[in-house]
Scaffold this motif. Structure first.
Motif, PDB file in Angstrom:
ATOM      1  N   SER D  19      74.740  91.578  47.768  1.00  0.00           N
ATOM      2  CA  SER D  19      74.593  91.009  46.501  1.00  0.00           C
ATOM      3  C   SER D  19      75.874  90.514  45.580  1.00  0.00           C
ATOM      4  CB  SER D  19      73.538  91.481  45.548  1.00  0.00           C
ATOM      5  OG  SER D  19      74.087  92.762  45.023  1.00  0.00           O
ATOM      6  N   ALA D  20      76.830  91.445  45.707  1.00  0.00           N
ATOM      7  CA  ALA D  20      77.871  91.252  44.977  1.00  0.00           C
ATOM      8  C   ALA D  20      78.733  89.976  45.577  1.00  0.00           C
ATOM      9  CB  ALA D  20      78.893  92.645  44.808  1.00  0.00           C
ATOM     10  N   LEU D  21      78.839  90.109  46.861  1.00  0.00           N
ATOM     11  CA  LEU D  21      79.358  89.150  47.749  1.00  0.00           C
ATOM     12  C   LEU D  21      78.810  87.604  47.187  1.00  0.00           C
ATOM     13  CD1 LEU D  21      81.571  88.374  50.029  1.00  0.00           C
ATOM     14  CD2 LEU D  21      79.708  89.011  51.712  1.00  0.00           C
ATOM     15  N   ILE D  22      77.521  87.861  47.316  1.00  0.00           N
ATOM     16  CA  ILE D  22      76.607  86.799  47.058  1.00  0.00           C
ATOM     17  C   ILE D  22      77.201  86.045  45.677  1.00  0.00           C
ATOM     18  CG2 ILE D  22      74.623  85.628  46.569  1.00  0.00           C
ATOM     19  CD1 ILE D  22      73.364  87.505  48.737  1.00  0.00           C
ATOM     20  N   ASP D  23      77.241  86.796  44.786  1.00  0.00           N
ATOM     21  CA  ASP D  23      77.360  86.325  43.212  1.00  0.00           C
ATOM     22  C   ASP D  23      78.759  85.870  43.111  1.00  0.00           C
ATOM     23  OD1 ASP D  23      74.879  87.178  42.548  1.00  0.00           O
ATOM     24  OD2 ASP D  23      75.466  89.200  41.805  1.00  0.00           O
ATOM     25  N   ALA D  24      79.858  86.415  43.856  1.00  0.00           N
ATOM     26  CA  ALA D  24      80.995  86.085  43.668  1.00  0.00           C
ATOM     27  C   ALA D  24      81.291  84.695  44.476  1.00  0.00           C
ATOM     28  CB  ALA D  24      82.023  86.972  44.326  1.00  0.00           C
ATOM     29  N   LEU D  25      80.411  84.587  45.560  1.00  0.00           N
ATOM     30  CA  LEU D  25      80.517  82.863  45.721  1.00  0.00           C
ATOM     31  C   LEU D  25      79.914  82.041  45.054  1.00  0.00           C
ATOM     32  CD1 LEU D  25      79.612  83.729  49.681  1.00  0.00           C
ATOM     33  CD2 LEU D  25      81.488  82.501  49.027  1.00  0.00           C
ATOM     34  N   GLY D  26      78.657  82.505  44.368  1.00  0.00           N
ATOM     35  CA  GLY D  26      78.175  81.707  43.520  1.00  0.00           C
ATOM     36  C   GLY D  26      79.138  81.375  42.251  1.00  0.00           C
ATOM     37  N   ALA D  27      79.873  82.237  42.222  1.00  0.00           N
ATOM     38  CA  ALA D  27      81.050  81.978  40.863  1.00  0.00           C
ATOM     39  C   ALA D  27      82.079  80.905  41.139  1.00  0.00           C
ATOM     40  CB  ALA D  27      81.657  83.236  40.320  1.00  0.00           C
ATOM     41  N   GLY D  53      73.681  71.771  34.926  1.00  0.00           N
ATOM     42  CA  GLY D  53      74.571  72.925  34.488  1.00  0.00           C
ATOM     43  C   GLY D  53      74.059  74.341  34.910  1.00  0.00           C
ATOM     44  N   GLN D  54      73.386  74.267  36.429  1.00  0.00           N
ATOM     45  CA  GLN D  54      73.147  75.570  36.718  1.00  0.00           C
ATOM     46  C   GLN D  54      73.817  75.701  38.034  1.00  0.00           C
ATOM     47  OE1 GLN D  54      70.597  77.985  36.526  1.00  0.00           O
ATOM     48  NE2 GLN D  54      70.165  77.229  34.512  1.00  0.00           N
ATOM     49  N   ARG D  55      74.553  76.731  38.313  1.00  0.00           N
ATOM     50  CA  ARG D  55      75.319  77.286  39.243  1.00  0.00           C
ATOM     51  C   ARG D  55      74.782  78.635  39.944  1.00  0.00           C
ATOM     52  NH1 ARG D  55      81.598  76.616  38.839  1.00  0.00           N
ATOM     53  NH2 ARG D  55      80.996  74.433  39.900  1.00  0.00           N
ATOM     54  N   LEU D  56      74.351  78.771  41.295  1.00  0.00           N
ATOM     55  CA  LEU D  56      73.931  79.977  41.742  1.00  0.00           C
ATOM     56  C   LEU D  56      74.372  80.136  43.212  1.00  0.00           C
ATOM     57  CD1 LEU D  56      71.241  79.293  43.512  1.00  0.00           C
ATOM     58  CD2 LEU D  56      70.370  79.158  41.615  1.00  0.00           C
ATOM     59  N   ALA D  57      74.207  81.455  43.546  1.00  0.00           N
ATOM     60  CA  ALA D  57      74.238  81.692  45.141  1.00  0.00           C
ATOM     61  C   ALA D  57      73.060  82.726  45.483  1.00  0.00           C
ATOM     62  CB  ALA D  57      75.529  82.275  45.545  1.00  0.00           C
ATOM     63  N   ALA D  58      72.560  82.726  46.680  1.00  0.00           N
ATOM     64  CA  ALA D  58      71.404  83.420  46.795  1.00  0.00           C
ATOM     65  C   ALA D  58      71.204  83.365  48.538  1.00  0.00           C
ATOM     66  CB  ALA D  58      70.221  82.887  46.252  1.00  0.00           C
ATOM     67  N   GLY D 166      68.965  84.234  55.823  1.00  0.00           N
ATOM     68  CA  GLY D 166      69.848  85.100  55.197  1.00  0.00           C
ATOM     69  C   GLY D 166      71.120  84.386  55.124  1.00  0.00           C
ATOM     70  N   ASP D 167      71.528  83.289  55.462  1.00  0.00           N
ATOM     71  CA  ASP D 167      72.722  82.640  55.160  1.00  0.00           C
ATOM     72  C   ASP D 167      72.733  82.720  53.507  1.00  0.00           C
ATOM     73  OD1 ASP D 167      73.563  82.255  57.578  1.00  0.00           O
ATOM     74  OD2 ASP D 167      72.894  80.252  57.882  1.00  0.00           O
ATOM     75  N   ILE D 168      74.038  82.239  52.907  1.00  0.00           N
ATOM     76  CA  ILE D 168      74.307  82.180  51.759  1.00  0.00           C
ATOM     77  C   ILE D 168      74.063  80.584  51.253  1.00  0.00           C
ATOM     78  CG2 ILE D 168      75.687  82.585  49.660  1.00  0.00           C
ATOM     79  CD1 ILE D 168      76.254  84.828  52.560  1.00  0.00           C
ATOM     80  N   ILE D 169      73.388  80.485  50.380  1.00  0.00           N
ATOM     81  CA  ILE D 169      73.205  79.013  49.844  1.00  0.00           C
ATOM     82  C   ILE D 169      74.043  78.880  48.361  1.00  0.00           C
ATOM     83  CG2 ILE D 169      71.821  77.402  48.588  1.00  0.00           C
ATOM     84  CD1 ILE D 169      71.202  77.834  51.658  1.00  0.00           C
ATOM     85  N   VAL D 170      74.911  78.122  48.353  1.00  0.00           N
ATOM     86  CA  VAL D 170      75.584  78.148  47.095  1.00  0.00           C
ATOM     87  C   VAL D 170      75.144  76.743  46.391  1.00  0.00           C
ATOM     88  CG1 VAL D 170      77.815  77.937  45.682  1.00  0.00           C
ATOM     89  CG2 VAL D 170      77.610  79.410  47.948  1.00  0.00           C
ATOM     90  N   ALA D 171      74.868  76.562  45.250  1.00  0.00           N
ATOM     91  CA  ALA D 171      74.248  75.347  44.680  1.00  0.00           C
ATOM     92  C   ALA D 171      74.775  75.141  43.191  1.00  0.00           C
ATOM     93  CB  ALA D 171      72.566  75.177  44.856  1.00  0.00           C
ATOM     94  N   LEU D 188      84.729  83.904  51.053  1.00  0.00           N
ATOM     95  CA  LEU D 188      84.831  84.359  49.636  1.00  0.00           C
ATOM     96  C   LEU D 188      86.487  84.518  49.396  1.00  0.00           C
ATOM     97  CD1 LEU D 188      84.051  85.137  46.851  1.00  0.00           C
ATOM     98  CD2 LEU D 188      83.687  87.470  47.520  1.00  0.00           C
ATOM     99  N   GLU D 189      86.901  85.250  50.349  1.00  0.00           N
ATOM    100  CA  GLU D 189      88.554  85.421  50.246  1.00  0.00           C
ATOM    101  C   GLU D 189      89.249  84.267  50.128  1.00  0.00           C
ATOM    102  OE1 GLU D 189      91.561  87.957  52.948  1.00  0.00           O
ATOM    103  OE2 GLU D 189      89.326  88.985  52.688  1.00  0.00           O
ATOM    104  N   LYS D 190      88.827  83.303  51.011  1.00  0.00           N
ATOM    105  CA  LYS D 190      89.700  81.882  50.895  1.00  0.00           C
ATOM    106  C   LYS D 190      89.281  80.930  49.740  1.00  0.00           C
ATOM    107  CE  LYS D 190      90.096  81.383  55.780  1.00  0.00           C
ATOM    108  NZ  LYS D 190      89.455  80.737  56.794  1.00  0.00           N
ATOM    109  N   ALA D 191      88.088  81.303  49.268  1.00  0.00           N
ATOM    110  CA  ALA D 191      87.764  80.690  47.853  1.00  0.00           C
ATOM    111  C   ALA D 191      88.495  81.223  46.757  1.00  0.00           C
ATOM    112  CB  ALA D 191      86.322  80.896  47.638  1.00  0.00           C
TER     113      ALA D 191
END
Lengths: 229, 229, 229, 229, 229, 229
Positions: D19-27, D53-58, D166-171, D188-191
């Motif tokens: 989940s920390a990875l997911i949240d970091a991608l969302g950011a 104005g919504q930004r999330l990953a899940a 299980g893939d990560i969605i960023v929106a 995430l590292e590259k982002a």
């Protein structure tokens, strides 16, 4: 100078390119002419022929018409000469059937070669029987009125391309392309050179040589980093 | 494993299904094959043939290409064998004319059976003359460049369907369907069973029997509450 | 009175217009009939024929069907007589292939003349071979289920036009038009008058007379301020 | 292995990323993540947010559903954990309102973060009040049935992108992007590297330096032949 | 003279209209300016703002760019002055995200007022935070390359309208309109006269007088045959 | 009886539903009303509000108007009472801006609650300032003429739905729905019952109960063959 979209004007004597030049462009077809002039002048892909297998070039008599009003088509026909093609753009998006077999009969009697219309056309069975070629945005029987002025032989934007009266329209199954009258001679030269060049390539490709080799693409692909796995 | 959309890679040796199997799937046609595999694998309805009356099946050589850049088509042709079909998906929506008569000549010389392209095609008169079948999203003469890498024989999403290199493409006037190579044999069996079954039904329907009776629908319609008034 | 979109009802005995009247309307074609009834009743331009050169008129047997569910087509066929045409509108936008060669075989055996469907159709090669004409929104092989009721012979809105069961459908290469059964006789009269009138005009136009003069447009154009430059 | 479009299956235990990875991608947001993974994984531009104005990953819980049938949504919710996002693709194009405030209430009670749907959504006022974010193809109140099986947690193609459970969605306001679970850490590292790099550039650009100079574009533009006149 | 679609050229010193004139046109808004210049110059309705409540006018710096290639945007920014607006048309239809927050930062630092783009834009959250207004055809994060030349400050056709460098762009929530630089003064005069005239009418309408009476429409409606029943 | 699309007629005294009934329907909103009347009457999803957060119901004053001609809007306003809503359908597809702030001022002074238009609207900033709600197919400043008759208060097909004068229009952020005046009372009863029923469900769902259990779906899913793996 008359601007795009000017209303209420008919320009009577427009310059036209030489007919041999026009015919020679027509023989090259849309894809070749489009390439020869630097990949510009192509009308949007929604401009589709109502027939198959027709290829032509002709001088544009342009029409700017209100939506759902085909009055200016009648005005335009008087301005046509043998070898012209009618090119109509509505002033706002419309797919009504501006043009049918009666107007086509009139146009044909004056030697008009066809119609390019960013709107609708009807009586398509009859038009095919008459061998009157049309490229249009829609086939739609919806009738139009004759109430509001537009213009004839002013510059228009038709399906995303700027068309001046007297410009050369090239059309075939691939769609429609416009060549500026001033550029016609130079474009023809390049188009014919291109055709000659393509003929040689076609033979080599038919014999199984690869484009990768003919065009010497391998070093640059490698340099860009293409990996074979 | 190479993912959808990977860039800069050419996979050279892809597995292909048995050609007799492929031909047999082709004989069944799109609607039957789509049903036989559980109503999946159909490409979007905007993928239309430029010709009428062609039905075929072939092994997919896949191409992921940047918008307006047909370089990878040249790379892909080297990877083709007799019996393959080129399948191109742009990395973002595009209707440019990636493919024309020269590349078709090259493809044909290698035994390529046709092209599926979620973009544009040009020289359509010539392609029909050559009997080179194409299913495309658009007919558009717009030229392309050769500047940016894509990939060949990686998984692609084309017109809404996932296509792996070596999958079987079935195409006819109804559109395009993909069958996973691993599923081909099972799908063929079901498709042929379906055809046999349909033939019997066709006779009964032609003789005036109703589907309502053949499929015994009346009790369930009544149960759902259908009212005849 | 049964409203548009009512679900779960089959109306069994619908009135139909006289077959000679229907045939005479069919002979006039879509554009003429549409004009004769005051430019109304035309279905949207996205309703395209899967064949070329067919012109017909027939009595509408209407179908309101859920998206992706063709159960009601089977119910409708039992309600058909020779000279009818099936007209299907989904209850929400859909392009699935509700109709293929099997149902067409059934419909043909009952004398059904064709299909109008604001959705998809499949087996189009077969339908053309059978000479079973179809006007549809899409060609798409996607299969449908048989789970949810709709209605047969209730009023529907199809491609933007209100169609009552028993109304006359006129269809040709230009598209599809509906004539209310109650209006059919009056519309035919006007359509035939229009055709007679057009024939005279066609001759004059073919001889080079201008619409501007035949319709006496010049004074009104001048009054509106049209300028010739 | 379960293929795209398989019907009648619910996969119960799917792997999820940390989940920390997911949240970091969302950011990082959609544009940055899309670039960081090589410009792939973006869903079609018609997937629009109903809120701003919504930004999330899940983590994606995927749904393959028949057109106009939302039964599988109810099945899917049981499979959801806190931190998941529902991702629905219909088996053929559909814009019906599969999802409204009741299902949203249910989803929210399980900690579901939002919905990605290549179809319609309704009760949008309520969804905004509930702060339940949705990206959809349409806003449409049309009701659906519960008659036909689809699948939950099988691979789907949604708006042109392959999505595995299980893939990560960023929106965010720019749209929707999918990151393969296996790639998440590397992406995430590259982002984040990209963001750091961009920050420095942003300062220089804000101070009036030109991209032409920062990226040293002038020599290559000259080499390509750009002419200043 | 440089034609529409010319490639590989940057025109460095373009004429601009007087800034007071431009601001005054901006104050009138799109609908009034469009009417004042004879109902022409409007860009297609698919050009939508990413923000709400912005109204502006500015001098066009035009960009003709290949699909999926934003190199020319960097070239264009060097040509911008305070009070300019970037106007980009791709050479074939494209919705890629040519423009994001980094280029916006650069543009803003030079006093550029906004962007008109017949393609996609990304980082829309950031652009709204920066108060950098954009009217675009799409919101799409898809990245672009920097490989192929286009042109800066040549005439372009953008969303159906011809735009010359230095023309005045007026944009608000209703969309985008172009005024030829040569016409700006005359158009402003008419637009302001129109506004004055409308103010008086607005009062009368607010007081309950009917347009039928204010514009004296009744006699002409009667003459046309309108029947009250 | 006056048919859909009849031209040149104004019906002056139309029946309207009771205003308390109308308001009560408005309070239920589009999705609930649409469900309550058997999932019919919904206008197409392209009918979008220009504002957010408005919900209303009102009596339809219908307008059938030629493309690009807003004359009938002026005629219609005289027929409006407090509590009415204008509903305009063009006789062929059109996105011109038929309606702006001046006509809105006139409509508002007569108590008109809003506008439903299957075409374009302009002056949208002003309309939002005036709190005059509009649901339209497009936002487009393109001006219209006043030359050709249409009709007022005849039945129309608007965005795919049949609307009779005096029918009740319900509109909110989800779109637009029509209720036949004769059905209004019955529909309201069902809508309110539905709301009561939903409230209980909402509580249970919020508490974490699953729809699968509340609606007892598990047995039927099992019977259909759903497999959990």
């Amino acid at each position: 100078m008359i601007g795009v979209g000017t209303s209420g004007v008919v320009v009577q004597n427009i310059p036209r390119a030489d007919s041999a030049l026009i015919d020679a462009l027509g023989a090259c077809g849309v894809a070749t002419v489009h390439e020869a002039q630097g990949r510009k002048g192509l009308l949007a892909s929604y401009m589709r022929p109502i027939q198959q297998g027709q290829r032509l070039a002709a001088s544009a008599v342009t029409i700017s018409a209100p939506p759902g009003d085909n009055w200016m088509l009648h005005v335009a026909i008087e301005q046509c000469q043998a070898g012209d093609i009618l090119v109509l753009a509505p002033t706002s998006p419309c797919e009504d059937g501006y043009f049918g077999d009666l107007i086509a009969t009139s146009a044909k009697s004056r030697g008009v070669k066809g119609l390019i219309i960013e709107a609708g056309v009807r009586d398509t069975m009859d038009l095919r029987s008459m061998a009157f070629p049309v490229w249009s945005k829609a086939v739609f029987a919806q009738g139009t009125v004759k109430e509001t002025l537009g213009s004839v032989n002013v510059p228009i934007v038709c399906a995303g391309a700027l068309i001046n009266p007297g410009d050369i329209i090239v059309a075939d199954d691939d769609g429609v392309c416009v060549v500026r009258r001033e550029d016609a001679e130079a474009v023809l030269e390049k188009a014919q050179a291109r055709e000659a060049n393509e003929e040689a390539k076609r033979q080599r490709l038919a014999n199984g040589e690869l484009g990768l080799d003919i065009y010497n693409m391998r070093p640059r692909l490698a340099e860009k980093g293409l990996k074979y796995v």
